[in-house]
Design a protein around this motif. Sequence first.
Motif, PDB file in Angstrom:
ATOM      1  N   ARG A  16      18.843 -10.916  -1.106  1.00 12.05           N
ATOM      2  CA  ARG A  16      18.121  -9.394  -1.416  1.00 12.05           C
ATOM      3  C   ARG A  16      19.485  -9.443  -3.429  1.00 12.05           C
ATOM      4  O   ARG A  16      18.344  -9.158  -3.822  1.00 12.05           O
ATOM      5  N   MET A  17      20.462  -9.239  -3.330  1.00  7.77           N
ATOM      6  CA  MET A  17      21.390  -9.535  -4.257  1.00  7.77           C
ATOM      7  C   MET A  17      21.207 -10.273  -5.117  1.00  7.77           C
ATOM      8  O   MET A  17      22.451 -10.659  -5.694  1.00  7.77           O
ATOM      9  N   ARG A  18      21.219 -11.073  -4.842  1.00 13.15           N
ATOM     10  CA  ARG A  18      20.949 -12.338  -5.706  1.00 13.15           C
ATOM     11  C   ARG A  18      20.664 -12.506  -7.458  1.00 13.15           C
ATOM     12  O   ARG A  18      19.312 -11.233  -7.196  1.00 13.15           O
ATOM     13  N   PRO A  19      20.474 -12.780  -8.764  1.00 16.51           N
ATOM     14  CA  PRO A  19      21.963 -14.289  -8.902  1.00 16.51           C
ATOM     15  C   PRO A  19      23.052 -13.363  -8.793  1.00 16.51           C
ATOM     16  O   PRO A  19      23.886 -14.273  -8.747  1.00 16.51           O
ATOM     17  N   LEU A  20      23.277 -11.815  -8.516  1.00 15.68           N
ATOM     18  CA  LEU A  20      24.448 -11.162  -8.281  1.00 15.68           C
ATOM     19  C   LEU A  20      25.542 -12.442  -7.305  1.00 15.68           C
ATOM     20  O   LEU A  20      26.918 -12.283  -7.303  1.00 15.68           O
ATOM     21  N   THR A  21      25.219 -12.239  -5.939  1.00 21.38           N
ATOM     22  CA  THR A  21      26.023 -12.860  -4.588  1.00 21.38           C
ATOM     23  C   THR A  21      25.862 -14.625  -4.661  1.00 21.38           C
ATOM     24  O   THR A  21      26.433 -15.038  -3.978  1.00 21.38           O
ATOM     25  N   ASP A  22      25.080 -15.140  -5.764  1.00 23.98           N
ATOM     26  CA  ASP A  22      25.816 -16.433  -6.446  1.00 23.98           C
ATOM     27  C   ASP A  22      27.458 -17.416  -6.533  1.00 23.98           C
ATOM     28  O   ASP A  22      27.581 -18.115  -6.202  1.00 23.98           O
ATOM     29  N   GLU A  23      27.424 -15.447  -6.964  1.00 19.73           N
ATOM     30  CA  GLU A  23      29.059 -15.910  -7.525  1.00 19.73           C
ATOM     31  C   GLU A  23      30.393 -15.575  -6.668  1.00 19.73           C
ATOM     32  O   GLU A  23      30.941 -15.865  -6.707  1.00 19.73           O
ATOM     33  N   ARG A  24      29.346 -14.077  -5.859  1.00 16.43           N
ATOM     34  CA  ARG A  24      30.331 -13.775  -5.133  1.00 16.43           C
ATOM     35  C   ARG A  24      29.625 -13.211  -4.274  1.00 16.43           C
ATOM     36  O   ARG A  24      28.588 -12.606  -3.386  1.00 16.43           O
ATOM     37  N   PRO A  25      30.965 -12.682  -2.489  1.00 17.83           N
ATOM     38  CA  PRO A  25      29.581 -12.381  -1.740  1.00 17.83           C
ATOM     39  C   PRO A  25      29.150 -10.414  -1.850  1.00 17.83           C
ATOM     40  O   PRO A  25      29.851  -9.847  -3.060  1.00 17.83           O
ATOM     41  N   LYS A  26      28.028  -9.803  -1.493  1.00 19.77           N
ATOM     42  CA  LYS A  26      27.684  -8.556  -2.153  1.00 19.77           C
ATOM     43  C   LYS A  26      28.857  -7.815  -1.933  1.00 19.77           C
ATOM     44  O   LYS A  26      28.893  -6.419  -2.739  1.00 19.77           O
ATOM     45  N   PRO A  27      29.501  -7.680  -0.099  1.00 23.77           N
ATOM     46  CA  PRO A  27      30.582  -6.410  -0.551  1.00 23.77           C
ATOM     47  C   PRO A  27      31.478  -6.722  -1.783  1.00 23.77           C
ATOM     48  O   PRO A  27      32.291  -5.094  -2.029  1.00 23.77           O
ATOM     49  N   LEU A  28      31.133  -7.084  -2.661  1.00 22.08           N
ATOM     50  CA  LEU A  28      32.270  -7.128  -4.018  1.00 22.08           C
ATOM     51  C   LEU A  28      31.441  -6.710  -5.315  1.00 22.08           C
ATOM     52  O   LEU A  28      32.235  -7.082  -5.748  1.00 22.08           O
ATOM     53  N   ILE A  29      30.765  -6.898  -5.157  1.00 21.51           N
ATOM     54  CA  ILE A  29      29.729  -6.225  -6.249  1.00 21.51           C
ATOM     55  C   ILE A  29      30.265  -4.539  -6.251  1.00 21.51           C
ATOM     56  O   ILE A  29      29.344  -4.317  -5.731  1.00 21.51           O
TER      57      ILE A  29
END
Length: 231
Positions: A16-29
């Motif tokens: 659900r957090m894409r595209p931000l999680t394309d490059e990193r796992p959600k906990p590191l956002i």
Amino acid sequence: MTSHALMIFAAGLGTRMRPLTDERPKPLIEVGGRTLLDRALDIGRDAGTQPIVVNTHYKGQMIADHLAGSDVAISHEPGPVLETGGGLRAALPLLGGGPIMTLNPDVVWTGPNPLSALSKAWDGERMDALMMLVPLDRALARIGGGDFSIDAKGRIGRGGDLVYAGAHVLNPARLAEVQDQVFSLNVVWDRIIAEGRAFGIVHPGGWCDVGRPETIAVAEAMLAKDARPDG
């Protein structure tokens, strides 16, 4: 107040957090300049939880690198995503045998420490689960309805206008009742609820679900408001 072990769930795919999680796992956002995982660790350490275990799967090496040199243990799931119940059971050797706290990192809180409140309210004689809840009308960025209701004795039931806030205490012995390798904690909760041994308390502060890219700004606005002298 008894110290509890803490499991932070960090193995999800973050779709659900894409595209931000394309490059990193959600906990590191990051939210407000700090990663969601570090915010969760702050809550755990402030509450005196120990040991602290983080499970990993998607881009797990990035989380391992982020935690390198810390006192946090990692329970890596190299096969299928085990979901919350399976992931927690797989991490039990690292967590110990007593009551265990769990915390979802994709939530931002203001107000009293939710884990401290859960620890203070925990009564293992009456309870096998104790959940932190938040009223639906204060659940920022929440999609969907409520999860639970609370009766006069503090027991919870399914349905109602209270949202599970992503933190709870569990008697880990209940995990052994499930035969599947992959399963949700909801399976365990339903059994405990049916026996009248599932309880809940309500968080009095702010709460925001950080599950989608647009919710980051909502959480940051909540944090900014809390930081102002006039609240």
